[in-house]
Each structure stands twice: as C-alpha cells, then as structure tokens.
Design a protein around this motif. Structure first.
Motif, short mmCIF file in Angstrom:
data_model
loop_
_atom_site.label_atom_id
_atom_site.label_comp_id
_atom_site.label_asym_id
_atom_site.label_seq_id
_atom_site.Cartn_x
_atom_site.Cartn_y
_atom_site.Cartn_z
N ILE A 149 0.83 -1.20 0.00
CA ILE A 149 0.00 0.00 0.00
C ILE A 149 0.87 1.25 0.00
CG2 ILE A 149 -1.50 1.37 1.51
CD1 ILE A 149 -3.05 -1.17 2.13
N GLN A 150 1.95 1.20 0.76
CA GLN A 150 2.87 2.34 0.79
C GLN A 150 3.54 2.55 -0.56
OE1 GLN A 150 5.21 0.90 4.13
NE2 GLN A 150 4.44 2.53 5.45
N GLN A 151 3.93 1.46 -1.19
CA GLN A 151 4.61 1.56 -2.48
C GLN A 151 3.67 2.02 -3.59
OE1 GLN A 151 6.24 -2.35 -3.00
NE2 GLN A 151 7.80 -2.10 -1.42
N ASN A 152 2.43 1.50 -3.58
CA ASN A 152 1.49 1.79 -4.67
C ASN A 152 0.60 3.00 -4.38
OD1 ASN A 152 2.37 -0.52 -6.06
ND2 ASN A 152 0.95 -1.82 -4.93
N ARG A 153 0.70 3.53 -3.16
CA ARG A 153 -0.10 4.68 -2.75
C ARG A 153 -1.60 4.40 -2.92
NH1 ARG A 153 3.36 9.93 -5.02
NH2 ARG A 153 5.31 9.40 -3.97
N ARG A 154 -2.00 3.26 -2.45
CA ARG A 154 -3.42 2.88 -2.48
C ARG A 154 -3.92 2.79 -1.04
NH1 ARG A 154 -4.75 0.40 -7.37
NH2 ARG A 154 -3.31 1.15 -8.95
N HIS A 155 -5.13 3.27 -0.81
CA HIS A 155 -5.70 3.22 0.53
C HIS A 155 -6.72 2.10 0.68
CE1 HIS A 155 -3.79 7.12 0.93
NE2 HIS A 155 -4.07 7.11 2.21
N MET A 156 -7.13 1.50 -0.44
CA MET A 156 -8.12 0.43 -0.39
C MET A 156 -7.69 -0.69 -1.31
SD MET A 156 -12.17 0.46 -1.52
CE MET A 156 -12.75 1.25 -0.02
N ALA A 157 -7.87 -1.93 -0.85
CA ALA A 157 -7.58 -3.12 -1.67
C ALA A 157 -8.83 -3.99 -1.73
CB ALA A 157 -6.41 -3.90 -1.09
N ILE A 158 -9.06 -4.60 -2.88
CA ILE A 158 -10.16 -5.53 -3.06
C ILE A 158 -9.64 -6.94 -2.76
CG2 ILE A 158 -11.98 -6.33 -4.60
CD1 ILE A 158 -12.00 -3.30 -4.04
N VAL A 159 -10.27 -7.63 -1.83
CA VAL A 159 -9.83 -8.97 -1.43
C VAL A 159 -10.56 -10.00 -2.27
CG1 VAL A 159 -9.53 -10.56 0.49
CG2 VAL A 159 -9.53 -8.10 0.91
#
Length: 450
Positions: A320-330
């Motif tokens: 998340i830190q590397q991709n700068r994403r705050h939400m992931a789809i599981v």
C-alpha cells in the motif's frame, strides 16, 4: 576364488539368462510404459508449479481454452500436486513389482563365495533390482523429464492439462481426504511454531509494563507482536458489508448513494460485485458537483488493487505504501470478491479502533457483562475475541476449521443457521446466539464456564 578377479567371475557365474516368454516381453513393455508415466508426472510437477503469479493471472485472462484449463488446475494447487504425487508413487510401485517379476523369471543368481564369506543369491538379486530399478527411475522417471520440463513448461502444461483434469476428478475423494488432512496438520504446526513464541512475548510485555496507567501501551505492544501473523481475511470487511457502486448508475444516483453511505472511497462494479472494475475516490467528484445526471463519472474511477485472502497484513502495508493505495479488493481462490480492506483497517490492528466525527454512533461490538460473560458482534475476528476475553489465541483451534470470526465458529459447531436464543457449547465456553438477521449471526454472548 581369487578376490582380484571376483567381479568378472560374478558376471560369468551369476548372469544366467532364461529364454524370454510372452509374459516376460509383456512385463518389460509394461516397465517401459510405467517409467514413461512416471516421467510425465515428474515433468508435469515441474511444469505446472513453475508458473509465477503474474503468469497464472495471464493464463486466467487468456481466451485460449487450454490456458484457461491450466489456470483452473493451478487455482487448486494442493489437489493438483496430490494427483501428481499419487500417480507417480503408484507408478513407481508398479515398476518395482514388475521388475521383480522380470528378474525372477529372466535371471538365475547363485551364491558368491568370497573366501570364508558367502553372499547369498537372494541378496545379489535384491541388490540387482535396487541398483537397476533405481537407476532407470532416477534417469528416465525423474532427472531427464524434470530438466526438459524446466525449459518447456508451457508445452508440457498444455499437453498434460486435459489428462490432469480427468485425473483430478478420478482421484477427487482421495485428494479431498489427503488435502484436508494436510491442511489441518499444517495449520496446527504453524500455530504451534508461532504462538508459543507469541504467548511468551505477551507474558514478557505484561511483566515489563505492569502499571495500570500503561494498559494502552500493553495493547499497542501486543498489537505489534501479532501484526506479522494476521492475514487479510481476518481483518477485511466481508462482502456482505461492502458498499459498492454499480457503474450503470447515473451521476445523480451516485451522489445520492455517496450521501447515504458516507464513505470516502467506494468500489465500482460491473453487473456483479464479483467484477470490481474500479475504485471511486469521492474527493475526485467535488469539482464536478454541478454536472447533470449524464456526466460520465466512471472515467474518474481508479484501477482496483487486488489482494488474496491469505496475504499477511504487514506485507500488504508495504505494498500500500509503495502503490499509494488506501483500499484493496480482497479476492478468494476462485477470483470472486471476498471483501475490502483499507489502510485504516490495518492500522487499527496495532493502535486499536479509530473513530472520527464521521463514524456512526452505534453500540460497540464488544461488551464485558461480567468477569465471565461477554457480548460480541458476530463478525468479530476470533483472535480479537480471544484477546478481549484474555484467553489463549488457540482456545478454539479444535473447532474453528476455516472459520475466522465468531459467527463462523458457531456455524462450524452447529453445521446450520442457528435460531435466536439457541445455545451451543464448546467446553468450557457456552455460546448464546442473541440475534440472527437474514441468515447472518449478528450478536453472540459467550460465557466462560471454566
């Protein structure tokens, strides 16, 4: 007998060949076929399990039916490996038994005298079978096929995929038993290897930080200790609680839905929540609020970030830190949507619940009714429940199977949807189902009767 010449005498005296019969010829052909099958299984193992995660994702998106078939096989790698191993072992046993029959019928061995020591004929026969069969199996059934498959994995996988599908179906009952048994054993070994150390660290933390005013520090330190052992599945918001937007909604409908939910980010799906096509950041809509209902808001959606259920949240935090994403789809093993996980969900595992002015004022999921009685929400993770009740985190291991929440544990114990007020016992705990709504267990009361 001169010991310096005994190997030659051995060859001359012991290798008495009998004339081959039809049965001997058939047996030799059977050995060749069986070694060939063993070689195919060895090559298949290397070929199928050499695909990287990116290559598997490409196979699953391919329009080639053979590549899609390979992707389906790799979706259940344990079953595929079990099929290969079972077939290979049965084949190797067949080679050993058939070669023993051939040796007994074709060759006659005599005792070999080495001075005062005699090697019995049956020992020589055993060594002959051991050396010859092992050499043939290692060369043609293991080494050569694996070297070839390492350089031609796609070719082997395409050629064997259809056969593997059929063999998977044939071996399914046996595979189901073997895979289930190994899962349970693996789960127990993992927990034993990790939780012993974790329990010791927890005790050390409690001893070191013993003051009551430092209880928050204790929780924080324990959260850090457990952080690396928590999976995405244990933390995610399940699919049934996901707020998502249908991409066919018009702009006015989207704005109304956003006001209703109050979330800052929402997944966008096409036709079904299993097909997430984007994530909409609500702040991106602010400059377009004056647009009419025909505005193409779909172009503002960001590319979704997918993660598997079993991923550790410490690894996910780095991504998340590397991709700068705050939400992931599981996603689950079949590619369907299991839930969503946010940066806030991950941080809460260390620092505890984070509530702001936009959070609703509903009751907390956990209440301590007395020293032995607790009230939980059904979706409370089992490790959180154990921590809040101050009991060992493996207290429910014998009953939990694949369950990660209290509701899942109760379903494992009852094997059906319980009714309101129904009691279930798992010594020394008594679970009382307080509330069931739309087949979902919403509230559970736990009494520790120890």
């Amino acid at each position: 007998m001169d010991s310096g010449y005994w190997p030659f005498h051995f060859i001359l005296l012991q290798a008495f060949f009998n004339a081959p019969t039809g049965a001997i010829v058939a047996a030799n052909l059977a050995i060749v076929v069986l070694i060939g099958i063993s070689g195919l299984m060895s090559a298949s193992e290397i070929a199928f399990f050499s695909f990287s995660g990116a290559e598997i994702a490409t196979l699953n998106e391919s329009e080639d039916p053979i590549e899609l078939r390979i992707g389906r096989l790799l979706a259940k790698p344990r079953y595929l490996l079990s099929t290969i191993v079972i077939t290979n072992n049965l084949t190797n046993i067949g080679v050993v038994i058939t070669s023993y029959f051939v040796t007994r019928k074709m060759l006659n061995f005599n005792d070999v005298a080495l001075g005062n020591f005699t090697i019995p004929a049956y020992v020589i026969e055993f060594l002959w079978n051991l050396v010859v069969v092992t050499f043939l199996l290692m060369l043609f059934g293991e080494a050569t096929p694996k070297v070839y498959a390492a350089h031609n994995k796609m070719k082997i996988a395409r050629a064997m995929s259809g056969i593997m599908i059929l063999m998977n179906r044939f071996y399914y009952p046996l595979n189901w038993v073997l895979v289930g048994s190994t899962k349970q054993l693996e789960k127990r070994l993992k927990r034993q290897n990790t939780e012993i150390d974790i329990e010791e660290i927890n005790k050390a933390i409690e001893i070191t930080v013993a003051k009551k005013e430092s209880s928050q520090d204790v929780k924080l330190l324990k959260g850090i200790v457990h952080f690396g052992n928590i999976t995405v599945r244990q933390v995610m918001r399940p699919r049934t609680e996901i707020a998502a937007i249908d991409e066919d909604l018009n702009f006015k409908q989207v704005i109304a839905y956003i006001k209703e939910t109050g979330y800052s980010r929402l997944p966008v799906y096409k036709e079904t929540p299993d097909n997430i096509v984007g994530v909409l950041n609500i702040k991106d809509l602010l400059e377009h609020l004056n647009q009419d209902e025909t505005f193409g808001w779909q172009s503002l959606a960001h590319k979704p970030f997918f993660v598997p259920e079993g991923k550790k949240i410490d690894d996910l935090l780095r991504e998340i830190q590397q991709n700068r994403r705050h939400m992931a789809i599981v996603v689950d093993e079949f590619g369907g949507t299991s839930g969503v996980i946010t940066l806030e969900d991950i941080i809460e595992e260390v620092v505890g619940d984070i509530r702001d002015e936009f959070d609703d004022s509903r009751e907390e999921e956990f209440k301590k009714l007395d020293d032995r009685t607790f009230m939980f929400g059904g979706n409370t993770p089992l490790n959180d429940a154990c921590r809040l009740m101050e009991i060992s985190e493996n207290a429910f291991d014998e009953a939990r199977d694949e369950a990660e929440t209290l509701a899942g544990l109760v379903l494992e114990l009852t094997r059906r949807i319980p009714k309101n007020g129904e009691e279930v016992k798992f010594a020394p705990f008594k679970f009382t189902v307080v509330s069931v709504l739309n087949n979902r267990i919403e509230k559970i009361k736990i009494t520790n009767e120890a």
